[in-house]
Structure formats: C-alpha cells, structure tokens
Design an enzyme around this catalytic site. Structure first.
Site, PDB file in Angstrom:
ATOM      1  N   ARG A  34       0.755 -10.256  16.613  1.00  0.00           N
ATOM      2  CA  ARG A  34       1.322 -11.600  16.017  1.00  0.00           C
ATOM      3  C   ARG A  34       1.633 -12.350  17.400  1.00  0.00           C
ATOM      4  O   ARG A  34       1.253 -13.710  17.413  1.00  0.00           O
ATOM      5  CB  ARG A  34       2.024 -11.726  15.126  1.00  0.00           C
ATOM      6  CG  ARG A  34       1.533 -11.465  13.673  1.00  0.00           C
ATOM      7  CD  ARG A  34       2.526 -11.226  12.587  1.00  0.00           C
ATOM      8  NE  ARG A  34       1.822 -11.228  11.341  1.00  0.00           N
ATOM      9  CZ  ARG A  34       2.323 -10.953  10.164  1.00  0.00           C
ATOM     10  NH1 ARG A  34       3.749 -10.847  10.409  1.00  0.00           N
ATOM     11  NH2 ARG A  34       1.760 -11.184   9.059  1.00  0.00           N
ATOM     12  N   LYS A 199      -0.751  -2.394  -6.556  1.00  0.00           N
ATOM     13  CA  LYS A 199      -0.517  -2.836  -7.768  1.00  0.00           C
ATOM     14  C   LYS A 199      -1.718  -3.853  -8.147  1.00  0.00           C
ATOM     15  O   LYS A 199      -2.301  -4.450  -7.235  1.00  0.00           O
ATOM     16  CB  LYS A 199       0.577  -3.721  -8.140  1.00  0.00           C
ATOM     17  CG  LYS A 199       1.815  -2.943  -8.115  1.00  0.00           C
ATOM     18  CD  LYS A 199       3.313  -3.627  -8.253  1.00  0.00           C
ATOM     19  CE  LYS A 199       4.265  -2.816  -8.115  1.00  0.00           C
ATOM     20  NZ  LYS A 199       5.649  -3.727  -7.915  1.00  0.00           N
ATOM     21  N   GLY A 349      -1.209  -6.523   5.825  1.00  0.00           N
ATOM     22  CA  GLY A 349      -0.603  -5.836   7.112  1.00  0.00           C
ATOM     23  C   GLY A 349      -1.129  -4.443   7.116  1.00  0.00           C
ATOM     24  O   GLY A 349      -1.753  -4.101   8.358  1.00  0.00           O
ATOM     25  N   GLY A 370      -0.508 -12.170   2.865  1.00  0.00           N
ATOM     26  CA  GLY A 370      -0.232 -13.048   1.527  1.00  0.00           C
ATOM     27  C   GLY A 370      -1.145 -14.169   1.704  1.00  0.00           C
ATOM     28  O   GLY A 370      -1.594 -14.845   0.656  1.00  0.00           O
TER      29      GLY A 370
HETATM   30  P1  AMP Z   1      -0.442  -3.791  -1.203  1.00  0.00           P
HETATM   31  O1  AMP Z   1       0.523  -4.265  -0.508  1.00  0.00           O
HETATM   32  O2  AMP Z   1      -0.508  -4.230  -2.431  1.00  0.00           O
HETATM   33  O3  AMP Z   1      -1.758  -4.018  -0.429  1.00  0.00           O
HETATM   34  O4  AMP Z   1      -0.158  -2.119  -1.046  1.00  0.00           O
HETATM   35  C1  AMP Z   1      -0.020  -1.557  -0.143  1.00  0.00           C
HETATM   36  C2  AMP Z   1       0.443  -0.324  -0.495  1.00  0.00           C
HETATM   37  O5  AMP Z   1      -0.115   0.492  -1.454  1.00  0.00           O
HETATM   38  C3  AMP Z   1       0.890   0.615   0.470  1.00  0.00           C
HETATM   39  O6  AMP Z   1       2.122   0.873   0.739  1.00  0.00           O
HETATM   40  C4  AMP Z   1       0.283   1.955   0.165  1.00  0.00           C
HETATM   41  O7  AMP Z   1       1.274   2.956   0.464  1.00  0.00           O
HETATM   42  C5  AMP Z   1       0.306   1.789  -1.500  1.00  0.00           C
HETATM   43  N1  AMP Z   1      -0.885   2.627  -2.238  1.00  0.00           N
HETATM   44  C6  AMP Z   1      -2.109   2.809  -1.736  1.00  0.00           C
HETATM   45  N2  AMP Z   1      -2.581   3.731  -2.695  1.00  0.00           N
HETATM   46  C7  AMP Z   1      -1.704   4.221  -3.517  1.00  0.00           C
HETATM   47  C8  AMP Z   1      -1.610   5.247  -4.054  1.00  0.00           C
HETATM   48  N3  AMP Z   1      -2.613   5.992  -4.652  1.00  0.00           N
HETATM   49  N4  AMP Z   1      -0.526   5.405  -4.924  1.00  0.00           N
HETATM   50  C9  AMP Z   1       0.658   4.717  -4.560  1.00  0.00           C
HETATM   51  N5  AMP Z   1       0.612   3.793  -3.836  1.00  0.00           N
HETATM   52  C10 AMP Z   1      -0.523   3.392  -2.809  1.00  0.00           C
END
Ligand code: AMP
Length: 388
Positions: A34, A199, A349, A370
């Site tokens: 960045r 999520k 990220g 974001g």
């Molecule tokens: P996000 O910020 O929503 O893109 O989520 C990123 C996070 O999703 C990372 O910290 C990953 O560890 C988590 N993640 C990816 N796959 C899985 C999984 N199968 N179970 C739990 N967390 C996950």
C-alpha cells in the site's frame, strides 16, 4: 469528478489522504504494497514542487493501549526509504506542533501526520466524520487529493470531511482502481465470480448484484457450508452462517445453474495445522469434522468453468488461508488464472496477499477489500460522491 492532473498544484500545500494501513507484526511492516502504491501520486506532487502533507489511518483505535502500536512513525521511516527522501513525522493529529511544522514546510518537502484514527479515542471524531475536524485538516492545505481507495467506501473526516471544505480530486491509485473495476460494468463474457471467505452474510450484496450479470458464481471457503447446509448436506462442525440459510436456498432455487458448489472438502477435527486431515465427498462429512478447504475434485471442476472465462472477479480465499495446510485450492486456482492469462480482478486482503508473487501478471489486485466489495454491490462510495 476531478483527477489529480486536473488541478494546478505548482508550489501549493497539498493534503494527500493515503492508505498506509499496512499489516504490522512484531513491530515490523510485513507488506508495504500500500505504501508503494501511493508513490506515484506523491512523486507527481514532488515534481510540482508542492509542500506535501500526508494523512492516513492505521488499524483501529478503541482505547489508549491501541495508540502506540498503531503509530505511523514506522510508516514514515519506510516511506522515507522508498522515496530516498526525508519524511517529517509529526506525532499529532492537530495542535500547535502540527501547525508549526506545516507552516515551516518548504517546496518539495513531505510531512506525515500521525494516524488519523487517534482522533477516534475522543468520540470517534475521524470515523464519524466530525465536521470541525474535517474543516481543521482542510485548513492545513490549499488542495486535497484522495488517494486512499481502501477507505473510499467510508465517510470519514480525513476524506469526505476535508473534501467538503477545499478543492479536491482523486489521486493516481484511486483512478487506477476505478478504471480496473469499471470493466465490470459490462464485463466481457463469460464472466465468472469466485467467492470465498468466511461468511455469506458479508457477500449477500455482491451475490445479489452480480448474479444476473455473471455466468457462474463459484463458491468456496467457509461460505460454501452455509450453501451446502441449505441444500440439506450435513456439514459437521464446519462454519455455518445460520441467518443466511434462507438466502442461500433462495439463490440456488432461482439460479440453479449459476451457483456452483464444492463436491469435495478437505476436512479435519480442529482448526489447526497439527491435526490430521483428509479429503471427503460432501456427502461424507461426519459430525465431528470441519471443512477448511475445498477438495481436489472441486478444484478440477472450477478450473473447467474458468477455462473459457473472459473476466473473473474473485473475493475471499477458498480455504483457511492462515493455515498452510489449507491454502492449496486458493493457490492452485490463482496459478491457473495466471497461467491461462485470464483477466482477473482480485479484491480483499487475503486473496491479494496470496497473489503477491503474481503482481505483474494479474490484471488488477485491489488495495481495498471492503471498498471493492461495496463497489461490486453497486453501492455509492461516499469518498467519491463528495468529489462529484
Ligand atoms: P472474508 O474476510 O470474508 O473474505 O474471509 C476471509 C476469512 O475466511 C479468512 O480468515 C479465512 O480463514 C476464512 N475462511 C476461508 N475458508 C474457511 C473455512 N472453510 N472455514 C472457516 N473459515 C474460512
């Protein structure tokens, strides 16, 4: 909306909002991407003999204990090294010391103000776009350049606040980000969206906005288990976003051929690199297992979908990227996209960090996760709206 090149900058006091929100571990910057991405705008202002005042946030400030570890002093040092030039660091976000330092600036000198979020300690002044704070920062300069794409989806005092008070424009980084994302307004087809991460809840807006435009949405990461559970599969201890089950159900019923789900999963009994893991079909996950990555059959299927893609946008890792054992699918799909020269836009990220070695090959790796998500949701971005 004005661009930096539309402004008369010669010899002026220029306030630049940068995104120096870099990851720091054990007192060291682990990724200075960045900071590097901000150099083009800073160098342009140096060429114009400006007096440069830089502002940025770093991390979150909730209590006094957060102050020291989120000081921008470390960024001032790195920036100075990258520019091969002194960067004057002022350990204040307002006050006499800062005002005197700004007053003393000569043409071609650079000053970095302390972390703008230090102002959050006193009633979230930065993050709630306190009017008086925006006006105060604006009073320090003649013109304002917003080059912090990472916070462009937020109305903060250091972007919207300043821009409401003085002549303003976007910098080169924000321009680059917007140019890259604009190809998604009418993407060349087949257009495929790859979504991972934890999520479903965080990606509902993106799914809703892109489902009609995209040919396919390939689902991975923790998100996949909410979709799979909504289809009646037993996902054991895998992460499930219970509030989003109805949404997943609705999407699959409406677009059965567009939403593509994993067929096999890399499962284990604990969230750890240490416990044994195995690949299982999605029908075989037992109640004490959790899925931490998509499996090799799924990777093969996803590659087939991606083979003919003309545009790909990808947000969120397909497995738990923090654990080395569960990086595999994300790495493989990334390599496939690079090897096949598929026009790919990465936002977020983790996925951008994963693509660090492909910097020159990837069409675009956004500095703002974001902000990219909100752009993909079709939302208005306050940091830009104020400049229009
Ligand atoms: P996000 O910020 O929503 O893109 O989520 C990123 C996070 O999703 C990372 O910290 C990953 O560890 C988590 N993640 C990816 N796959 C899985 C999984 N199968 N179970 C739990 N967390 C996950």
């Amino acid at each position: 909306m004005k661009k930096i090149t539309d402004l008369k900058l010669d010899g002026k006091k220029v306030l630049i909002r940068c995104d120096f929100n870099v990851p720091i571990k054990n007192g060291k910057i682990v990724d200075d991407n960045r900071i590097k991405e901000s150099l083009k705008t800073i160098n342009y202002c140096l060429d114009k003999h400006c007096k440069i005042i830089l502002l940025s946030h770093l991390g979150r400030i909730k209590e006094k204990a957060d102050l020291e570890k989120n000081s921008l002093a470390i960024v001032a040092k790195r920036l100075s090294k990258l520019l091969n030039k002194e960067v004057i660091f002022v350990d204040q976000t307002r006050g006499e010391k800062l005002e005197k330092a700004v007053e003393a600036l000569s043409e071609g000198e650079i000053l970095l103000v302390q972390n703008t979020r230090y102002e959050d300690l006193d009633g979230k002044k930065e993050s709630s776009n306190n009017k008086e704070l925006g006006k105060y920062w604006a009073s320090l300069g003649d013109v304002f350049i917003n080059d912090a794409f990472g916070t462009i989806h937020r109305a903060h005092a250091s972007n919207v606040g300043i821009a409401s008070n003085i002549e303003s424009a976007i910098g080169f980084l924000v321009e680059k980000e917007l140019n890259a994302l604009s190809c998604l307004n009418s993407p060349e087809k087949p257009f495929i969206v790859v979504l991972g991460g934890a999520k479903v809840k965080d990606k509902i807006g993106v799914i809703k906005n892109l489902i009609t435009k995209a040919d396919y949405i390939l689902i991975g990461g923790g998100m996949a288990f909410t979709f799979l559970q909504s289809e009646g599969y037993d996902v054991g201890n895998s992460i499930v976003d219970h509030d989003s089950i109805d949404f997943c159900n609705e999407m699959i019923s409406k677009y059965p051929n567009k939403i593509v789900l994993p067929v096999d999963i890399n499962v284990t009994s604990e969230y750890s690199n240490e416990t044994p893991n195995q690949i299982k079909d999605i029908t075989e996950i037992s109640s004490d297992e959790m899925g931490l990555d998509i499996g090799p059959k799924t990777v093969k299927i996803y590659k087939k979908y991606l083979k003919n893609a003309k545009t790909v946008v990808w947000n969120g890792p397909l497995g738990v990227y923090e654990l080395s054992k569960y990086k595999k699918s994300t790495k493989q799909i990334l390599k496939y996209l690079v090897d096949n020269h598929i026009k790919t836009i990465l936002g977020g990220g983790d996925i951008v960090a994963a693509a660090k070695n492909y910097k020159d090959e990837i069409y675009h790796a956004s500095t703002g996760g974001g902000a990219t998500l909100e752009y993909l949701e079709g939302k208005k971005l306050p940091g830009l709206e104020v400049l229009k």
